[in-house]
Design a protein around this motif. Structure first.
Motif, PDB file in Angstrom:
ATOM      1  N   SER A 152       0.560  -1.256  -0.006  1.00 16.27           N
ATOM      2  CA  SER A 152       0.053   0.020   0.203  1.00 16.27           C
ATOM      3  C   SER A 152       0.939   1.228   0.022  1.00 16.27           C
ATOM      4  CB  SER A 152      -1.033  -0.006   1.194  1.00 16.27           C
ATOM      5  OG  SER A 152      -0.015  -0.013   2.348  1.00 16.27           O
ATOM      6  N   ASN A 153       2.221   1.260   0.812  1.00 14.46           N
ATOM      7  CA  ASN A 153       3.074   2.282   0.552  1.00 14.46           C
ATOM      8  C   ASN A 153       4.500   1.718   0.961  1.00 14.46           C
ATOM      9  OD1 ASN A 153       3.936   4.868   0.406  1.00 14.46           O
ATOM     10  ND2 ASN A 153       3.003   5.347   2.395  1.00 14.46           N
ATOM     11  N   LYS A 154       5.232   2.211  -0.097  1.00 14.38           N
ATOM     12  CA  LYS A 154       6.699   1.632   0.279  1.00 14.38           C
ATOM     13  C   LYS A 154       7.741   2.611   1.371  1.00 14.38           C
ATOM     14  CE  LYS A 154       8.404  -0.201  -3.946  1.00 14.38           C
ATOM     15  NZ  LYS A 154       8.733  -0.023  -5.393  1.00 14.38           N
ATOM     16  N   ASN A 155       7.228   2.220   2.414  1.00 12.36           N
ATOM     17  CA  ASN A 155       7.881   2.977   3.525  1.00 12.36           C
ATOM     18  C   ASN A 155       8.753   2.040   4.238  1.00 12.36           C
ATOM     19  OD1 ASN A 155       6.179   1.490   5.005  1.00 12.36           O
ATOM     20  ND2 ASN A 155       4.926   3.279   5.445  1.00 12.36           N
ATOM     21  N   THR A 156       9.578   2.469   5.160  1.00 13.78           N
ATOM     22  CA  THR A 156      10.611   1.414   5.821  1.00 13.78           C
ATOM     23  C   THR A 156       9.878   0.227   6.664  1.00 13.78           C
ATOM     24  OG1 THR A 156      12.045   3.569   6.284  1.00 13.78           O
ATOM     25  CG2 THR A 156      12.594   1.681   7.452  1.00 13.78           C
ATOM     26  N   GLU A 157       8.848   0.744   7.195  1.00 17.07           N
ATOM     27  CA  GLU A 157       8.041  -0.245   8.006  1.00 17.07           C
ATOM     28  C   GLU A 157       7.623  -1.331   6.991  1.00 17.07           C
ATOM     29  OE1 GLU A 157       4.404   1.313   9.625  1.00 17.07           O
ATOM     30  OE2 GLU A 157       3.885  -0.826  10.479  1.00 17.07           O
ATOM     31  N   ASN A 158       7.089  -1.025   5.843  1.00 22.38           N
ATOM     32  CA  ASN A 158       6.657  -2.113   5.152  1.00 22.38           C
ATOM     33  C   ASN A 158       7.555  -2.951   4.413  1.00 22.38           C
ATOM     34  OD1 ASN A 158       3.808  -1.692   5.665  1.00 22.38           O
ATOM     35  ND2 ASN A 158       3.773  -0.183   3.781  1.00 22.38           N
ATOM     36  N   TYR A 159       9.072  -2.349   4.195  1.00 24.49           N
ATOM     37  CA  TYR A 159      10.015  -2.951   3.729  1.00 24.49           C
ATOM     38  C   TYR A 159      10.541  -3.929   4.740  1.00 24.49           C
ATOM     39  CZ  TYR A 159      10.739  -0.537  -0.663  1.00 24.49           C
ATOM     40  OH  TYR A 159      10.762  -0.201  -2.210  1.00 24.49           O
ATOM     41  N   ASN A 160      10.352  -3.449   5.901  1.00 25.05           N
ATOM     42  CA  ASN A 160      11.191  -4.166   7.201  1.00 25.05           C
ATOM     43  C   ASN A 160      10.249  -5.841   7.219  1.00 25.05           C
ATOM     44  OD1 ASN A 160      12.728  -4.859   9.351  1.00 25.05           O
ATOM     45  ND2 ASN A 160      11.264  -3.891  10.773  1.00 25.05           N
ATOM     46  N   GLN A 161       8.910  -5.373   7.128  1.00 20.72           N
ATOM     47  CA  GLN A 161       7.886  -6.529   7.044  1.00 20.72           C
ATOM     48  C   GLN A 161       8.298  -7.526   5.823  1.00 20.72           C
ATOM     49  OE1 GLN A 161       3.839  -5.610   7.136  1.00 20.72           O
ATOM     50  NE2 GLN A 161       4.130  -4.416   9.269  1.00 20.72           N
ATOM     51  N   LEU A 162       8.542  -6.937   4.718  1.00 15.17           N
ATOM     52  CA  LEU A 162       8.721  -7.552   3.758  1.00 15.17           C
ATOM     53  C   LEU A 162      10.035  -8.544   3.872  1.00 15.17           C
ATOM     54  CD1 LEU A 162       8.438  -8.494   0.375  1.00 15.17           C
ATOM     55  CD2 LEU A 162       9.664  -6.644   0.022  1.00 15.17           C
ATOM     56  N   LEU A 163      11.112  -8.165   4.284  1.00 13.32           N
ATOM     57  CA  LEU A 163      12.551  -8.771   4.665  1.00 13.32           C
ATOM     58  C   LEU A 163      12.363  -9.887   5.722  1.00 13.32           C
ATOM     59  CD1 LEU A 163      15.300  -5.900   4.664  1.00 13.32           C
ATOM     60  CD2 LEU A 163      14.293  -7.273   2.924  1.00 13.32           C
ATOM     61  N   GLN A 164      11.190  -9.530   6.882  1.00 12.66           N
ATOM     62  CA  GLN A 164      10.996 -10.583   7.682  1.00 12.66           C
ATOM     63  C   GLN A 164      10.270 -11.597   6.972  1.00 12.66           C
ATOM     64  OE1 GLN A 164       8.795  -9.365  11.087  1.00 12.66           O
ATOM     65  NE2 GLN A 164      10.749  -7.539  11.504  1.00 12.66           N
ATOM     66  N   HIS A 165       9.352 -11.286   6.254  1.00 13.50           N
ATOM     67  CA  HIS A 165       8.482 -12.365   5.597  1.00 13.50           C
ATOM     68  C   HIS A 165       9.683 -13.094   4.561  1.00 13.50           C
ATOM     69  CE1 HIS A 165       5.000 -13.841   3.404  1.00 13.50           C
ATOM     70  NE2 HIS A 165       5.828 -13.774   2.205  1.00 13.50           N
ATOM     71  N   LEU A 166      10.485 -12.732   4.087  1.00 14.97           N
ATOM     72  CA  LEU A 166      11.390 -13.018   3.112  1.00 14.97           C
ATOM     73  C   LEU A 166      12.527 -13.991   3.620  1.00 14.97           C
ATOM     74  CD1 LEU A 166      11.979 -10.440   0.558  1.00 14.97           C
ATOM     75  CD2 LEU A 166      10.815 -12.626  -0.099  1.00 14.97           C
ATOM     76  N   ASP A 167      12.340 -13.749   4.985  1.00 16.90           N
ATOM     77  CA  ASP A 167      13.406 -14.495   6.043  1.00 16.90           C
ATOM     78  C   ASP A 167      14.824 -14.050   5.628  1.00 16.90           C
ATOM     79  OD1 ASP A 167      13.975 -15.966   8.394  1.00 16.90           O
ATOM     80  OD2 ASP A 167      13.794 -17.760   7.493  1.00 16.90           O
ATOM     81  N   ILE A 168      15.194 -12.726   5.454  1.00 19.32           N
ATOM     82  CA  ILE A 168      16.353 -12.258   5.175  1.00 19.32           C
ATOM     83  C   ILE A 168      17.030 -11.340   5.836  1.00 19.32           C
ATOM     84  CG2 ILE A 168      16.613 -13.366   2.597  1.00 19.32           C
ATOM     85  CD1 ILE A 168      15.861 -10.553   1.788  1.00 19.32           C
ATOM     86  N   GLN A 169      18.403 -11.057   6.121  1.00 20.80           N
ATOM     87  CA  GLN A 169      18.887 -10.019   6.609  1.00 20.80           C
ATOM     88  C   GLN A 169      18.899  -8.782   5.457  1.00 20.80           C
ATOM     89  OE1 GLN A 169      19.721  -9.707   9.949  1.00 20.80           O
ATOM     90  NE2 GLN A 169      18.803 -11.657   9.825  1.00 20.80           N
ATOM     91  N   PRO A 170      18.935  -7.429   6.052  1.00 18.99           N
ATOM     92  CA  PRO A 170      19.003  -6.082   5.058  1.00 18.99           C
ATOM     93  C   PRO A 170      20.116  -6.321   4.156  1.00 18.99           C
ATOM     94  CG  PRO A 170      18.537  -5.561   7.614  1.00 18.99           C
ATOM     95  CD  PRO A 170      18.492  -6.966   7.653  1.00 18.99           C
ATOM     96  N   VAL A 171      21.354  -6.882   4.660  1.00 15.91           N
ATOM     97  CA  VAL A 171      22.475  -6.892   3.824  1.00 15.91           C
ATOM     98  C   VAL A 171      22.224  -7.752   2.719  1.00 15.91           C
ATOM     99  CG1 VAL A 171      24.325  -6.178   5.674  1.00 15.91           C
ATOM    100  CG2 VAL A 171      23.815  -8.532   5.442  1.00 15.91           C
ATOM    101  N   GLU A 172      21.498  -8.609   2.764  1.00 13.52           N
ATOM    102  CA  GLU A 172      21.190  -9.879   1.925  1.00 13.52           C
ATOM    103  C   GLU A 172      20.103  -9.246   0.694  1.00 13.52           C
ATOM    104  OE1 GLU A 172      21.750 -13.866   4.310  1.00 13.52           O
ATOM    105  OE2 GLU A 172      19.991 -12.532   4.660  1.00 13.52           O
ATOM    106  N   PHE A 173      19.681  -8.088   0.714  1.00 13.09           N
ATOM    107  CA  PHE A 173      18.815  -7.453  -0.053  1.00 13.09           C
ATOM    108  C   PHE A 173      19.466  -6.284  -0.810  1.00 13.09           C
ATOM    109  CE2 PHE A 173      14.690  -4.790  -0.636  1.00 13.09           C
ATOM    110  CZ  PHE A 173      14.140  -5.830  -1.411  1.00 13.09           C
ATOM    111  N   LEU A 174      18.987  -6.287  -2.009  1.00 14.49           N
ATOM    112  CA  LEU A 174      19.025  -5.262  -3.191  1.00 14.49           C
ATOM    113  C   LEU A 174      18.038  -4.776  -3.707  1.00 14.49           C
ATOM    114  CD1 LEU A 174      21.164  -3.410  -4.819  1.00 14.49           C
ATOM    115  CD2 LEU A 174      21.139  -5.479  -6.410  1.00 14.49           C
ATOM    116  N   MET A 175      17.586  -3.544  -3.694  1.00 13.19           N
ATOM    117  CA  MET A 175      16.247  -2.964  -4.311  1.00 13.19           C
ATOM    118  C   MET A 175      16.716  -2.119  -5.530  1.00 13.19           C
ATOM    119  SD  MET A 175      12.796  -3.057  -4.057  1.00 13.19           S
ATOM    120  CE  MET A 175      11.848  -2.236  -5.195  1.00 13.19           C
ATOM    121  N   ILE A 176      15.917  -2.387  -6.511  1.00 10.50           N
ATOM    122  CA  ILE A 176      16.186  -1.750  -7.784  1.00 10.50           C
ATOM    123  C   ILE A 176      14.837  -0.844  -7.993  1.00 10.50           C
ATOM    124  CG2 ILE A 176      17.002  -1.773 -10.252  1.00 10.50           C
ATOM    125  CD1 ILE A 176      18.533  -4.478  -9.244  1.00 10.50           C
TER     126      ILE A 176
END
Lengths: 233, 233
Positions: A152-176
């Motif tokens: 619904s919105n691409k804010n830090t909170e929602n990205y954080n939930q996405l990373l939790q859902h993907l079960d990965i650490q921030p350093v393992e994620f690249l957004m383009i």
């Protein structure tokens, strides 16, 4: 940016995988023509932006929100002189925009194909749920993605939930993506990585003063193809 | 229904966890009052339903789609006589509906609390992405759910994807909801289980002739509280 740690690559969709924002501009141009007796294009567009921003909290993003804001703008600029025909025309323009053929950038598929064997690819996009699903389905690109996240919105909170859902650490994620506000800043804030691919047309709401961007974990490139070079592919 | 196999319980949200459809009926009533000079309530509601169903493919479900269909209906029924004020009033009614306080059914939380230790609970709802997220967030019920799935349409294909995403077999899934069309039939078709809790107001579009429902894997109950009895809790 420590490339060796990246496991999941998130792609924005609109204006990153395919063209989107120029269609809004075209509809706005036709909208202004409809009401050129009442105000100049600049004044109409300014009023529209004001109303769109007021409505984001209630409507969110996407074409239906845009159509409702167009109608509200028309009411404001015409005083009591809007016609049935003009309202009907706004609805027609909106429906036409929803039904437009999706133009995918020429290098999108090549890049996804190259990356899909090496990384888990996901789509992280905002906008209208049905619109985005339809565009993805019709794009023929779904097979490259492990997961589709329509936010619904691409804010830090929602990205954080996405990373939790993907079960990965921030350093393992690249957004383009093409939007500094939606694709870059919230991702960098989490300690993840981001590649910015500017697009010639960006909605003013998504604009951010560039000197706000931290240096680390962030690269700007001119086209999606350059992502392969950065990732040494 | 083999209760011993169930691991994940999916809850529909609107009119299952909380009240929703009556708000649409209330807005429709006020909408009809606005245009009572042009047609009877029955004729207006019929025209609205016709336009809503035509627009589902383009707009999907939810309040913004509803608002756009209300405006289109108003154009059709008034001939060339719609006023600025009436269009403004439709937008005001829609915004008012979006902002309504969410009324959760009295037993919802008790039931979720009881079940959440014993099963993985999820929400599977359709409608407007932002609306549903807002309602869930404000409900205080988020803590009971492992996963929230907001679907553009609740058909067999989308439920199948959901089960794959949850990595479970159909027999391990139980869906609970008020709509036979959206919550029961597609789930039974996959071989999963369903409990139907009818709600006094259901949108005609969601109505299905009851004798179409297969007997197995399906139970109808009068209230959400009875779910506990069925699951022997």
């Amino acid at each position: 940016m420590d490339l060796t740690k990246i496991r999941v690559i998130g792609f924005d969709a609109d204006d990153t995988l395919w063209i989107n924002e120029p269609y809004y501009r075209e509809t706005e141009k036709k909208f202004c023509e409809l009401f050129c007796d009442f105000a100049s294009e600049n004044l109409i567009n300014n009023k529209l932006l004001e109303i769109e921003i007021q409505n984001i909290e209630l409507y969110g993003f996407g074409t239906k929100a845009f159509m409702l804001s167009l109608i509200e703008t028309a009411l404001e600029i015409t005083g009591n002189k809007i016609t049935q025909k003009q309202i009907g025309e706004i609805i027609r323009l909106g429906k036409e925009q929803i039904q437009r053929k999706n133009e995918i950038f020429p290098d999108t598929e090549t890049v996804l194909k190259e990356l899909s064997g090496k990384y888990r690819l996901i789509v992280a996009t905002k906008g209208d749920l049905l619109d985005q699903e339809r565009k993805l389905k019709n794009s023929g690109l779904l097979k490259y993605f492990h997961h589709i996240e329509i936010m619904s919105n691409k804010n830090t909170e929602n990205y954080n939930q996405l990373l939790q859902h993907l079960d990965i650490q921030p350093v393992e994620f690249l957004m383009i993506g093409n939007s500094i506000k939606s694709d870059i800043l919230p991702v960098l804030e989490l300690g993840a990585n981001a590649i910015h691919i500017p697009f010639h047309t960006t909605w003013v709401y998504e604009d951010v003063v560039e000197d706000k961007i931290p240096d680390s974990n962030y690269i700007m490139v001119g086209s999606i193809r350059e992502v392969l070079k950065i990732l040494n592919i």
